[in-house]
Design an enzyme around this catalytic site. Structure first.
Site, PDB file in Angstrom:
ATOM      1  N   ASN A  12       0.793  -1.205  -0.064  1.00 12.57           N
ATOM      2  CA  ASN A  12       0.033  -0.047  -0.098  1.00 12.57           C
ATOM      3  C   ASN A  12       0.861   1.224   0.070  1.00 12.57           C
ATOM      4  O   ASN A  12       1.435   1.526   1.110  1.00 12.57           O
ATOM      5  CB  ASN A  12      -0.875  -0.053   1.355  1.00 12.57           C
ATOM      6  CG  ASN A  12      -1.812   1.210   1.428  1.00 12.57           C
ATOM      7  OD1 ASN A  12      -1.843   2.150   0.506  1.00 12.57           O
ATOM      8  ND2 ASN A  12      -2.206   1.211   2.821  1.00 12.57           N
ATOM      9  N   TRP A  13       0.869   1.780  -1.146  1.00 18.29           N
ATOM     10  CA  TRP A  13       1.979   2.951  -1.320  1.00 18.29           C
ATOM     11  C   TRP A  13       1.417   4.122  -0.407  1.00 18.29           C
ATOM     12  O   TRP A  13       2.068   5.290  -0.503  1.00 18.29           O
ATOM     13  CB  TRP A  13       2.230   3.427  -2.651  1.00 18.29           C
ATOM     14  CG  TRP A  13       2.697   2.427  -3.466  1.00 18.29           C
ATOM     15  CD1 TRP A  13       2.937   1.120  -3.058  1.00 18.29           C
ATOM     16  CD2 TRP A  13       3.274   2.459  -4.890  1.00 18.29           C
ATOM     17  NE1 TRP A  13       3.788   0.337  -4.306  1.00 18.29           N
ATOM     18  CE2 TRP A  13       3.857   1.149  -5.359  1.00 18.29           C
ATOM     19  CE3 TRP A  13       3.153   3.344  -5.928  1.00 18.29           C
ATOM     20  CZ2 TRP A  13       4.276   1.023  -6.426  1.00 18.29           C
ATOM     21  CZ3 TRP A  13       3.474   2.971  -7.105  1.00 18.29           C
ATOM     22  CH2 TRP A  13       4.225   2.069  -7.500  1.00 18.29           C
ATOM     23  N   LYS A  14      -0.007   4.268  -0.240  1.00 20.41           N
ATOM     24  CA  LYS A  14      -0.588   5.559   0.334  1.00 20.41           C
ATOM     25  C   LYS A  14      -0.303   6.680  -0.611  1.00 20.41           C
ATOM     26  O   LYS A  14      -0.185   6.602  -1.806  1.00 20.41           O
ATOM     27  CB  LYS A  14      -0.221   5.809   1.808  1.00 20.41           C
ATOM     28  CG  LYS A  14      -0.098   4.399   2.768  1.00 20.41           C
ATOM     29  CD  LYS A  14      -0.092   4.655   4.083  1.00 20.41           C
ATOM     30  CE  LYS A  14      -0.020   3.133   4.662  1.00 20.41           C
ATOM     31  NZ  LYS A  14      -0.004   3.202   6.224  1.00 20.41           N
ATOM     32  N   HIS A  61      -9.567   1.130   4.560  1.00 25.10           N
ATOM     33  CA  HIS A  61      -8.090   1.300   5.217  1.00 25.10           C
ATOM     34  C   HIS A  61      -8.332   2.209   6.318  1.00 25.10           C
ATOM     35  O   HIS A  61      -9.046   3.111   6.485  1.00 25.10           O
ATOM     36  CB  HIS A  61      -7.133   1.827   4.481  1.00 25.10           C
ATOM     37  CG  HIS A  61      -5.779   1.988   4.974  1.00 25.10           C
ATOM     38  ND1 HIS A  61      -5.463   2.854   5.837  1.00 25.10           N
ATOM     39  CD2 HIS A  61      -4.819   0.871   4.961  1.00 25.10           C
ATOM     40  CE1 HIS A  61      -4.126   2.453   6.236  1.00 25.10           C
ATOM     41  NE2 HIS A  61      -3.873   1.302   5.676  1.00 25.10           N
ATOM     42  N   GLU A  92      -6.821   4.594   7.780  1.00 18.28           N
ATOM     43  CA  GLU A  92      -6.725   6.008   7.365  1.00 18.28           C
ATOM     44  C   GLU A  92      -7.750   6.743   6.863  1.00 18.28           C
ATOM     45  O   GLU A  92      -8.032   7.691   6.929  1.00 18.28           O
ATOM     46  CB  GLU A  92      -5.254   6.340   6.412  1.00 18.28           C
ATOM     47  CG  GLU A  92      -4.102   6.072   7.376  1.00 18.28           C
ATOM     48  CD  GLU A  92      -2.940   5.447   6.781  1.00 18.28           C
ATOM     49  OE1 GLU A  92      -2.763   5.633   5.536  1.00 18.28           O
ATOM     50  OE2 GLU A  92      -1.947   4.957   7.247  1.00 18.28           O
ATOM     51  N   GLU A 147      -5.574  -4.925   9.990  1.00 18.76           N
ATOM     52  CA  GLU A 147      -4.688  -4.337  10.213  1.00 18.76           C
ATOM     53  C   GLU A 147      -5.112  -3.461  11.685  1.00 18.76           C
ATOM     54  O   GLU A 147      -5.691  -2.577  11.670  1.00 18.76           O
ATOM     55  CB  GLU A 147      -4.496  -3.163   9.303  1.00 18.76           C
ATOM     56  CG  GLU A 147      -4.173  -3.751   7.837  1.00 18.76           C
ATOM     57  CD  GLU A 147      -3.746  -2.571   7.006  1.00 18.76           C
ATOM     58  OE1 GLU A 147      -2.316  -2.921   6.566  1.00 18.76           O
ATOM     59  OE2 GLU A 147      -4.093  -1.730   6.718  1.00 18.76           O
ATOM     60  N   GLY A 196       2.360   1.894  10.914  1.00 20.90           N
ATOM     61  CA  GLY A 196       3.287   2.961  10.928  1.00 20.90           C
ATOM     62  C   GLY A 196       3.868   3.215  12.032  1.00 20.90           C
ATOM     63  O   GLY A 196       4.494   4.130  12.329  1.00 20.90           O
ATOM     64  N   SER A 253       3.069  -2.541  10.240  1.00 21.56           N
ATOM     65  CA  SER A 253       4.493  -2.612  10.632  1.00 21.56           C
ATOM     66  C   SER A 253       5.380  -3.893  10.138  1.00 21.56           C
ATOM     67  O   SER A 253       6.075  -4.458  10.724  1.00 21.56           O
ATOM     68  CB  SER A 253       4.954  -2.285  12.028  1.00 21.56           C
ATOM     69  OG  SER A 253       4.523  -1.249  12.349  1.00 21.56           O
ATOM     70  N   GLY A 305       2.762  -1.322   4.428  1.00 17.40           N
ATOM     71  CA  GLY A 305       2.866   0.037   4.008  1.00 17.40           C
ATOM     72  C   GLY A 305       4.276   0.806   3.900  1.00 17.40           C
ATOM     73  O   GLY A 305       4.990   0.438   2.605  1.00 17.40           O
ATOM     74  N   GLY A 306       4.797   0.943   4.715  1.00 15.88           N
ATOM     75  CA  GLY A 306       6.297   1.663   4.760  1.00 15.88           C
ATOM     76  C   GLY A 306       7.236   0.914   4.176  1.00 15.88           C
ATOM     77  O   GLY A 306       8.131   1.245   3.138  1.00 15.88           O
TER      78      GLY A 306
HETATM   79  P1  PGA Z   1       2.842  -0.113   7.634  1.00 12.03           P
HETATM   80  O1  PGA Z   1       1.275   0.244   7.063  1.00 12.03           O
HETATM   81  O2  PGA Z   1       3.259  -1.322   6.969  1.00 12.03           O
HETATM   82  O3  PGA Z   1       3.509   1.307   7.299  1.00 12.03           O
HETATM   83  O4  PGA Z   1       2.409  -0.169   9.003  1.00 12.03           O
HETATM   84  C1  PGA Z   1       0.421  -0.890   6.699  1.00 12.03           C
HETATM   85  C2  PGA Z   1      -0.884  -0.096   6.105  1.00 12.03           C
HETATM   86  O5  PGA Z   1      -1.096   0.985   6.434  1.00 12.03           O
HETATM   87  O6  PGA Z   1      -1.349  -0.723   5.010  1.00 12.03           O
END
Ligand code: PGA
Length: 247
Positions: free
Chosen positions: A8-10, A93, A95, A163, A169, A209, A230-231
């Site tokens: 997930n590049w956000k 998601h 966010e 998640e 994050g 994470s 994500g990251g």
């Molecule tokens: P993260 O994000 O791996 O940076 O914790 C995961 C996500 O939000 O899908």
């Protein structure tokens, strides 16, 4: 079932950066035991289609509006995403729930629309730290599934991503036991909502994470069928390494 490793590049990697990133990613030795998926921002989907057509990597969008077309300024419709070669749609998601007013009801409409046009929904669920601390994890995740899947089609593909919000994050990954216990609970809810066969074939990904060094223990858990990253998905090598764990 084939594991899914999704990035997930956000709000990262615009078209030019996406081109560079994907050219690196396609040079990595990506485990064939997994299906690899990237979720770029809308503006990078055309570049992604160009770079990944003919490879084994799939792609999807991070959001969509649940109508076929029309006067919805600023929104993107599912058929447009199909046009761009998308296979998956990320829905709900945390966010989007936290910053953009996404609700279980809007998730349900998006799941329905995605399936109607042939995209595979990846419905995200998960509890906040306060909810976990008050022992409400199961209740919260159950409600997100019951409402979010209220219009889901049993005979069409579907994926779930668990998640925990406190793990996104933050560098605080759920322990394999914590994750497995929620994944098993999710599997049971899916059995009740969609039947045992569908529950068994539905991939439930863990996200929060995830990195190469914690993926191996998580991947050993019976009900963890892949990762939403994500990251660590923003760097081709570290993303590829997540799939180098025994799957
Ligand atoms: P993260 O994000 O791996 O940076 O914790 C995961 C996500 O939000 O899908």
């Amino acid at each position: 079932m084939k594991r899914i490793i999704a990035g997930n590049w956000k709000m990262n990697l615009g078209p030019n950066q996406a081109r560079v990133f994907l050219s690196e990613l396609t040079k990595q030795d990506l485990s064939k035991k997994a299906e690899w998926v990237v979720f770029p921002p809308f503006v990078s989907l055309a570049e992604t289609q160009k770079a990944l057509t003919g490879t084994s990597i799939s792609w999807g969008a991070q959001n969509a509006y649940p109508a076929e077309k029309g006067a919805f300024t600023g929104e993107v419709a599912v058929p447009m995403l199909i046009d761009l070669g998308c296979r998956y749609l990320l829905i709900g998601h945390s966010e989007r729930r936290q910053f953009f007013g996404e609700t279980n009801d809007s998730c349900a409409l998006k799941v329905q629309t995605a399936q109607a046009f042939g995209l595979i929904p990846m419905l995200c669920v998960g509890e906040t730290l306060a909810q976990r601390d008050s022992n409400a994890t199961q209740e919260v995740v159950t409600e997100q599934l019951e409402k979010g899947l209220s219009e889901a089609h049993k005979d069409k593909p579907l994926t779930i991503a668990y998640e925990p919000v406190w793990a996104i994050g933050t560098g605080k990954v759920a322990t394999p036991e914590q994750a497995q216990s929620v994944h098993l609970a999710i599997r049971k809810v899916l059995e009740r909502l969609l039947g045992p066969a569908k529950a068994k074939e539905t991939a439930i990904l863990y996200g929060g994470s995830v990195k190469a060094d914690n993926a191996a223990e998580l991947a050993k858990q019976a009900d963890i069928n892949g990762f939403l990253v994500g990251g660590a998905s923003l760097e081709p090598k570290s993303f590829a390494q997540i799939g180098s764990v025994p799957l």
